[in-house]
Design a protein around this motif. Sequence first.
Motif, PDB file in Angstrom:
ATOM      1  N   GLY A  41       0.790  -1.215   0.000  1.00  0.00           N
ATOM      2  CA  GLY A  41       0.000   0.000   0.000  1.00  0.00           C
ATOM      3  C   GLY A  41       0.829   1.274   0.000  1.00  0.00           C
ATOM      4  O   GLY A  41       0.301   2.357  -0.135  1.00  0.00           O
ATOM      5  N   PHE A  42       2.146   1.169   0.173  1.00  0.00           N
ATOM      6  CA  PHE A  42       3.021   2.338   0.166  1.00  0.00           C
ATOM      7  C   PHE A  42       3.417   2.649  -1.271  1.00  0.00           C
ATOM      8  O   PHE A  42       3.914   1.766  -1.974  1.00  0.00           O
ATOM      9  CB  PHE A  42       4.267   2.056   1.012  1.00  0.00           C
ATOM     10  N   PRO A  43       3.215   3.881  -1.738  1.00  0.00           N
ATOM     11  CA  PRO A  43       3.511   4.223  -3.139  1.00  0.00           C
ATOM     12  C   PRO A  43       5.008   4.393  -3.384  1.00  0.00           C
ATOM     13  O   PRO A  43       5.506   5.487  -3.621  1.00  0.00           O
ATOM     14  CB  PRO A  43       2.732   5.520  -3.345  1.00  0.00           C
ATOM     15  N   ILE A  44       5.740   3.298  -3.330  1.00  0.00           N
ATOM     16  CA  ILE A  44       7.197   3.345  -3.403  1.00  0.00           C
ATOM     17  C   ILE A  44       7.692   3.895  -4.743  1.00  0.00           C
ATOM     18  O   ILE A  44       8.671   4.636  -4.788  1.00  0.00           O
ATOM     19  CB  ILE A  44       7.812   1.957  -3.111  1.00  0.00           C
ATOM     20  N   ALA A  45       7.025   3.567  -5.828  1.00  0.00           N
ATOM     21  CA  ALA A  45       7.463   4.053  -7.140  1.00  0.00           C
ATOM     22  C   ALA A  45       7.263   5.564  -7.247  1.00  0.00           C
ATOM     23  O   ALA A  45       8.139   6.278  -7.745  1.00  0.00           O
ATOM     24  CB  ALA A  45       6.704   3.331  -8.248  1.00  0.00           C
ATOM     25  N   THR A  46       6.144   6.058  -6.772  1.00  0.00           N
ATOM     26  CA  THR A  46       5.876   7.502  -6.820  1.00  0.00           C
ATOM     27  C   THR A  46       6.908   8.262  -6.011  1.00  0.00           C
ATOM     28  O   THR A  46       7.514   9.222  -6.496  1.00  0.00           O
ATOM     29  CB  THR A  46       4.461   7.809  -6.294  1.00  0.00           C
ATOM     30  N   TYR A  47       7.135   7.835  -4.777  1.00  0.00           N
ATOM     31  CA  TYR A  47       8.114   8.516  -3.940  1.00  0.00           C
ATOM     32  C   TYR A  47       9.531   8.331  -4.484  1.00  0.00           C
ATOM     33  O   TYR A  47      10.367   9.231  -4.349  1.00  0.00           O
ATOM     34  CB  TYR A  47       8.016   8.032  -2.494  1.00  0.00           C
ATOM     35  N   ILE A  50       9.928  10.824  -7.335  1.00  0.00           N
ATOM     36  CA  ILE A  50      10.065  12.169  -6.777  1.00  0.00           C
ATOM     37  C   ILE A  50      11.472  12.359  -6.212  1.00  0.00           C
ATOM     38  O   ILE A  50      12.129  13.376  -6.478  1.00  0.00           O
ATOM     39  CB  ILE A  50       8.984  12.443  -5.711  1.00  0.00           C
ATOM     40  N   ALA A  51      11.950  11.396  -5.441  1.00  0.00           N
ATOM     41  CA  ALA A  51      13.294  11.495  -4.859  1.00  0.00           C
ATOM     42  C   ALA A  51      14.362  11.567  -5.951  1.00  0.00           C
ATOM     43  O   ALA A  51      15.295  12.380  -5.870  1.00  0.00           O
ATOM     44  CB  ALA A  51      13.558  10.297  -3.944  1.00  0.00           C
ATOM     45  N   LEU A  52      14.236  10.739  -6.977  1.00  0.00           N
ATOM     46  CA  LEU A  52      15.206  10.751  -8.080  1.00  0.00           C
ATOM     47  C   LEU A  52      15.227  12.110  -8.775  1.00  0.00           C
ATOM     48  O   LEU A  52      16.293  12.658  -9.055  1.00  0.00           O
ATOM     49  CB  LEU A  52      14.879   9.642  -9.082  1.00  0.00           C
ATOM     50  N   ASN A  53      14.063  12.678  -9.033  1.00  0.00           N
ATOM     51  CA  ASN A  53      13.984  13.993  -9.670  1.00  0.00           C
ATOM     52  C   ASN A  53      14.639  15.074  -8.815  1.00  0.00           C
ATOM     53  O   ASN A  53      15.375  15.920  -9.330  1.00  0.00           O
ATOM     54  CB  ASN A  53      12.530  14.372  -9.962  1.00  0.00           C
ATOM     55  N   VAL A  54      14.377  15.051  -7.518  1.00  0.00           N
ATOM     56  CA  VAL A  54      14.949  16.063  -6.627  1.00  0.00           C
ATOM     57  C   VAL A  54      16.465  15.910  -6.539  1.00  0.00           C
ATOM     58  O   VAL A  54      17.213  16.890  -6.642  1.00  0.00           O
ATOM     59  CB  VAL A  54      14.296  15.996  -5.224  1.00  0.00           C
ATOM     60  N   ARG A 109       0.198   8.620  -6.515  1.00  0.00           N
ATOM     61  CA  ARG A 109      -0.102   7.638  -5.462  1.00  0.00           C
ATOM     62  C   ARG A 109      -1.355   6.833  -5.784  1.00  0.00           C
ATOM     63  O   ARG A 109      -1.398   5.617  -5.594  1.00  0.00           O
ATOM     64  CB  ARG A 109      -0.275   8.354  -4.116  1.00  0.00           C
ATOM     65  N   LYS A 110      -2.362   7.510  -6.295  1.00  0.00           N
ATOM     66  CA  LYS A 110      -3.620   6.824  -6.608  1.00  0.00           C
ATOM     67  C   LYS A 110      -3.473   5.916  -7.830  1.00  0.00           C
ATOM     68  O   LYS A 110      -3.980   4.796  -7.847  1.00  0.00           O
ATOM     69  CB  LYS A 110      -4.727   7.852  -6.820  1.00  0.00           C
TER      70      LYS A 110
END
Length: 161
Positions: A41-47, A50-54, A109-110
């Motif tokens: 249930g944790f959106p690991i790919a989304t986060y 985001i982390a990679l982009n930052v 996330r959704k």
Amino acid sequence: MFACRYIESYNLTVLKMSAKGADYSGTDLEHGASLKLWSGGFPIATYGIIALNVVLYLVSLPMGAEALAESNGIIPSQLTPITFVQSLFLHIDPIHLSINMIFLWLFGRKVERALGPIAFLLFYIGGGLLASFLHVAMVFTFLAPMTNTPIIGASGAVSAV
């Protein structure tokens, strides 16, 4: 078609679990969440995206926006396969990065919950590549003077999500 299969699969899972006498009222199951236990249930790919982009933005800061776009952006008159992928994770300025990452966080996330992390990553990259290809086609078709103008950013991929 995918949505129908997903809903059918979800309904069968809930029916099987309901037959065992369990009560799922007030849980995510009642609200339509999937049972993809392997993602927790944790959106690991989304986060992760985001982390990679930052991180890539922070690493590319010393390079400067113009040099970054020239060396890693998609330039329609000088296409290379690697620039199509590189440009999906690079941003010119903090506003560009912030807006893309806020929308990715809101919607990603959704979508990841519905697709699962692997399918979401493929969807994100595929959407970004398709947006880049369409941009190049539009430049060659309608904007010939801009064939030497580089583009970078995840806007196409985020818009796909």
